[in-house]
Design an enzyme around this catalytic site. Structure first.
Site, PDB file in Angstrom:
ATOM      1  N   TYR A   1     -59.305  54.147  -6.757  1.00 37.90           N
ATOM      2  CA  TYR A   1     -57.859  54.499  -7.062  1.00 37.90           C
ATOM      3  C   TYR A   1     -57.421  55.712  -6.524  1.00 37.90           C
ATOM      4  O   TYR A   1     -58.273  56.643  -6.034  1.00 37.90           O
ATOM      5  CB  TYR A   1     -58.094  54.862  -8.804  1.00 37.90           C
ATOM      6  CG  TYR A   1     -58.329  53.578  -9.534  1.00 37.90           C
ATOM      7  CD1 TYR A   1     -58.109  52.417  -9.164  1.00 37.90           C
ATOM      8  CD2 TYR A   1     -58.630  53.966 -11.047  1.00 37.90           C
ATOM      9  CE1 TYR A   1     -58.357  51.314  -9.861  1.00 37.90           C
ATOM     10  CE2 TYR A   1     -58.738  52.727 -12.011  1.00 37.90           C
ATOM     11  CZ  TYR A   1     -58.824  51.469 -11.430  1.00 37.90           C
ATOM     12  OH  TYR A   1     -59.007  50.223 -12.217  1.00 37.90           O
TER      13      TYR A   1
ATOM     14  N   SER B   1     -54.640  45.520 -18.473  1.00 41.71           N
ATOM     15  CA  SER B   1     -53.332  45.139 -18.331  1.00 41.71           C
ATOM     16  C   SER B   1     -52.909  44.465 -19.727  1.00 41.71           C
ATOM     17  O   SER B   1     -52.491  43.249 -20.084  1.00 41.71           O
ATOM     18  CB  SER B   1     -52.919  44.141 -17.366  1.00 41.71           C
ATOM     19  OG  SER B   1     -51.546  43.575 -17.383  1.00 41.71           O
ATOM     20  N   PRO B   2     -53.331  45.120 -20.747  1.00 39.96           N
ATOM     21  CA  PRO B   2     -52.935  44.664 -22.269  1.00 39.96           C
ATOM     22  C   PRO B   2     -51.511  44.503 -22.558  1.00 39.96           C
ATOM     23  O   PRO B   2     -51.353  43.479 -23.613  1.00 39.96           O
ATOM     24  CB  PRO B   2     -53.560  45.750 -23.098  1.00 39.96           C
ATOM     25  CG  PRO B   2     -53.478  46.933 -22.470  1.00 39.96           C
ATOM     26  CD  PRO B   2     -53.967  46.495 -21.155  1.00 39.96           C
TER      27      PRO B   2
ATOM     28  N   GLY C   1     -45.914  45.318 -18.823  1.00 40.47           N
ATOM     29  CA  GLY C   1     -44.930  45.617 -19.607  1.00 40.47           C
ATOM     30  C   GLY C   1     -43.992  44.635 -20.443  1.00 40.47           C
ATOM     31  O   GLY C   1     -43.051  44.892 -21.194  1.00 40.47           O
ATOM     32  N   LEU C   2     -44.403  43.563 -20.228  1.00 38.44           N
ATOM     33  CA  LEU C   2     -43.676  42.482 -20.688  1.00 38.44           C
ATOM     34  C   LEU C   2     -43.882  42.180 -22.285  1.00 38.44           C
ATOM     35  O   LEU C   2     -43.020  41.815 -22.949  1.00 38.44           O
ATOM     36  CB  LEU C   2     -44.291  40.865 -20.188  1.00 38.44           C
ATOM     37  CG  LEU C   2     -43.472  40.507 -18.874  1.00 38.44           C
ATOM     38  CD1 LEU C   2     -44.239  39.224 -18.300  1.00 38.44           C
ATOM     39  CD2 LEU C   2     -42.077  40.498 -18.628  1.00 38.44           C
TER      40      LEU C   2
ATOM     41  N   GLY D   1     -44.278  45.082 -24.056  1.00 43.78           N
ATOM     42  CA  GLY D   1     -43.995  46.410 -24.381  1.00 43.78           C
ATOM     43  C   GLY D   1     -42.570  46.695 -24.981  1.00 43.78           C
ATOM     44  O   GLY D   1     -42.192  47.786 -24.835  1.00 43.78           O
TER      45      GLY D   1
END
Length: 322
Positions: free
Chosen positions: A53, A211-212, A216-217, A219
């Site tokens: 990262y 990626s819960p 962003g879809l 959210g």
């Protein structure tokens, strides 16, 4: 905070995991420190990172920020359950990537130096390495445990049969085996329900979804666009693919009187084998905005409606055979 056990282990972690991937590339060190301090203040004790990262500011930058935060003292390290990962190449040199015994040893020592600690709570394989046998993998990990450099071992992005193979190899060595698996899992992405989740349940492996919010879809993207918020071309392309589902989802969240992001996290927390979804905030507002999800308990009717909007999978082989 109601803490939960990570898989079959005795380790207690918060039901949300603070992902640090944005620390460095998108979040300054100062703001990263503030988010981590706030996390501990609110009882979020589970932090996740990885040696690669850092993106445009350099691989290893995120671990360095976390290490600098630990170095301030105040029992920051002692209160934190620290997970980090190895697999990706830190250089172009052939033995600076994957899961060979050599790279496991070198990568662990390098992460410990960047993190400014003498142990890692959960050391995770970031991906399956098909070229390294599990006997070699476990010998290297067991050596690190014996040296006190790591305590638990986890995986990420493993298939169900990889989990089974890893656990059976560990069993032959009388080793503890994996205690966690990080998987791509959310209302839109549910392939892990076929074999990964059943394997995790059977072996007592805690699942840590990444990626819960599906980038962003989930959210509240339509609400945000209606308010004039911009979105990337990739986001808009994904929205076009799933618009009917997202429209139905946001409408249902309105009926529940809940924020879509909170419902997405609450749904994950209601799934078998899930220990703690990873939230990866760029800002304090995003971090604190995720916490109300812990107060939402979806009833059977709500869970059934979400499964209608986003059809999932039965366990294999029932999903594709009698």
């Amino acid at each position: 905070m109601d803490y939960v056990n990570l898989g079959r282990s005795g380790l207690k972690v918060s039901p949300l995991c603070l992902g640090t991937m944005n620390f460095g590339p998108f979040t300054s060190e100062e703001d990263s420190f503030a988010i981590m301090d706030r996390a501990l203040e609110l009882g979020v004790n589970f932090f996740d990172s990885a040696n690669v990262y850092g993106r445009q500011v350099g691989r290893g930058a995120t671990e360095t920020i976390v290490g600098n935060w630990f170095a301030q003292g105040g029992e920051r390290r002692e209160k934190t359950v620290l997970a980090t990962k190895l697999y990706g190449g830190m250089t172009d040199w052939p033995n600076d990537s994957l899961l060979s015994a050599l790279n496991i040893r070198k990568a662990c020592d390098a992460s410990l130096k960047r993190l400014r600690t003498d142990y890692i709570d959960i050391y995770q394989a970031h991906h399956i390495d098909r070229s390294t046998p599990f006997d070699e993998f476990w010998e290297a990990m067991d050596t690190l445990r014996q040296q006190g450099k790591i305590i638990y071992v986890g995986s990420s992005n493993f298939a169900g049969w990889h989990l089974a193979k890893a656990q059976e190899s560990a069993r032959r060595r009388n080793s503890t085996g994996l205690v966690s698996e990080q998987s791509h899992y959310n209302l839109l992405t549910r392939a892990v329900e076929l074999e990964v989740l059943p394997a995790a349940l059977d072996y007592g492996i805690g699942v840590i979804p990444w990626s819960p919010l599906a980038g962003g879809l989930l959210g509240g993207v339509l609400r945000k666009l209606d308010k004039g918020r911009s979105a990337s071309e990739m986001m808009l392309n994904e929205l076009d693919k799933h618009r009917d589902k997202i429209e139905a989802y946001e409408k249902f969240c309105d009926e529940l009187g809940q924020d879509p992001a909170h419902v997405a996290l609450a749904w994950l927390l209601a799934q078998p084998a899930v220990t703690a979804p990873i939230i990866g905030p760029r800002t304090m507002e995003q971090f604190e905005g995720s916490l109300p999800a812990l107060e939402i308990k979806l009833d059977d009717a709500a869970l059934a409606r979400l499964n209608e909007i986003f059809p999932g999978h039965k366990s294999a082989p029932e999903d594709y055979a009698w």
